[in-house]
Design a protein around this motif. Structure first.
Motif, PDB file in Angstrom:
ATOM      1  N   SER A  72       0.845  -1.193   0.000  1.00 34.35           N
ATOM      2  CA  SER A  72       0.000   0.000   0.000  1.00 34.35           C
ATOM      3  C   SER A  72       0.881   1.244   0.000  1.00 34.35           C
ATOM      4  O   SER A  72       2.084   1.177   0.274  1.00 34.35           O
ATOM      5  CB  SER A  72      -0.889   0.008   1.254  1.00 34.35           C
ATOM      6  OG  SER A  72      -0.085   0.231   2.406  1.00 34.35           O
ATOM      7  N   THR A  73       0.264   2.370  -0.283  1.00 35.21           N
ATOM      8  CA  THR A  73       0.991   3.646  -0.280  1.00 35.21           C
ATOM      9  C   THR A  73       1.595   3.898   1.095  1.00 35.21           C
ATOM     10  O   THR A  73       2.739   4.353   1.208  1.00 35.21           O
ATOM     11  CB  THR A  73       0.034   4.787  -0.660  1.00 35.21           C
ATOM     12  OG1 THR A  73      -0.541   4.480  -1.930  1.00 35.21           O
ATOM     13  CG2 THR A  73       0.749   6.115  -0.726  1.00 35.21           C
ATOM     14  N   THR A  74       0.847   3.576   2.126  1.00 34.46           N
ATOM     15  CA  THR A  74       1.344   3.783   3.491  1.00 34.46           C
ATOM     16  C   THR A  74       2.563   2.911   3.756  1.00 34.46           C
ATOM     17  O   THR A  74       3.554   3.374   4.329  1.00 34.46           O
ATOM     18  CB  THR A  74       0.241   3.467   4.517  1.00 34.46           C
ATOM     19  OG1 THR A  74      -0.883   4.296   4.246  1.00 34.46           O
ATOM     20  CG2 THR A  74       0.716   3.692   5.934  1.00 34.46           C
ATOM     21  N   ALA A  77       5.511   4.321   2.004  1.00 36.76           N
ATOM     22  CA  ALA A  77       5.986   5.515   2.712  1.00 36.76           C
ATOM     23  C   ALA A  77       6.767   5.129   3.969  1.00 36.76           C
ATOM     24  O   ALA A  77       7.814   5.735   4.271  1.00 36.76           O
ATOM     25  CB  ALA A  77       4.814   6.417   3.074  1.00 36.76           C
ATOM     26  N   VAL A  78       6.296   4.116   4.685  1.00 33.62           N
ATOM     27  CA  VAL A  78       7.002   3.669   5.892  1.00 33.62           C
ATOM     28  C   VAL A  78       8.359   3.077   5.516  1.00 33.62           C
ATOM     29  O   VAL A  78       9.369   3.350   6.177  1.00 33.62           O
ATOM     30  CB  VAL A  78       6.149   2.665   6.699  1.00 33.62           C
ATOM     31  CG1 VAL A  78       6.962   1.986   7.786  1.00 33.62           C
ATOM     32  CG2 VAL A  78       4.947   3.378   7.304  1.00 33.62           C
TER      33      VAL A  78
END
Length: 140
Positions: A72-74, A77-78
């Protein structure tokens, strides 16, 4: 209100609380797209610098999402944040190592200067003693 406007407002509010009034007057407000979302960044640095940081982050996000298309995008990003924190920590450790090495070199150079000064004084003393002995030898 669009989501990006809301994020801009939230970021502006957050940074406004974090910055002193003097810094806020000097700060640049920059709209920056990162990971497909637009952010309003308030920074002391100039716009070109902030944009270069945003570009680097976008490159990392794109690379990670291409390598891991199911994340996922999250999660991407993490992972990018973890990579950057890792690089930052390693850079700080390397900088500290270099500072310690410079300190050692500086101390070694200072010791070498002291030894050189001591050697010069000994050479001067021996030259004076040599002159004195030559003078006595010439009188005999």
């Amino acid at each position: 209100m669009r989501i990006s406007d809301f994020m801009c407002f939230c970021l502006r509010s957050f940074f406004a609380n974090q910055m002193s009034a003097e810094v806020r007057k000097m700060a640049n407000k920059i709209k920056l797209a990162v990971g497909g979302l637009e952010y309003c960044i308030v920074a002391e640095e100039d716009e070109a610098y902030v944009r270069s940081v945003g570009d680097e982050l976008n490159r990392r996000l794109d690379m990670l999402s291409r390598r891991n298309p199911y994340l996922s995008t999250t999660m991407v990003a993490v992972l990018a944040a973890l990579d950057l924190c890792d690089e930052n920590k390693k850079a700080q450790m390397e900088a500290e190592r270099l500072r310690m090495q410079m300190k050692e070199y500086t101390e070694e150079a200072a010791c070498a200067r002291l030894e050189a000064d001591e050697a010069r004084r000994e050479i001067d003393r021996l030259n004076r003693e040599n002159q004195s002995l030559r003078g006595r030898l010439g009188k005999s």
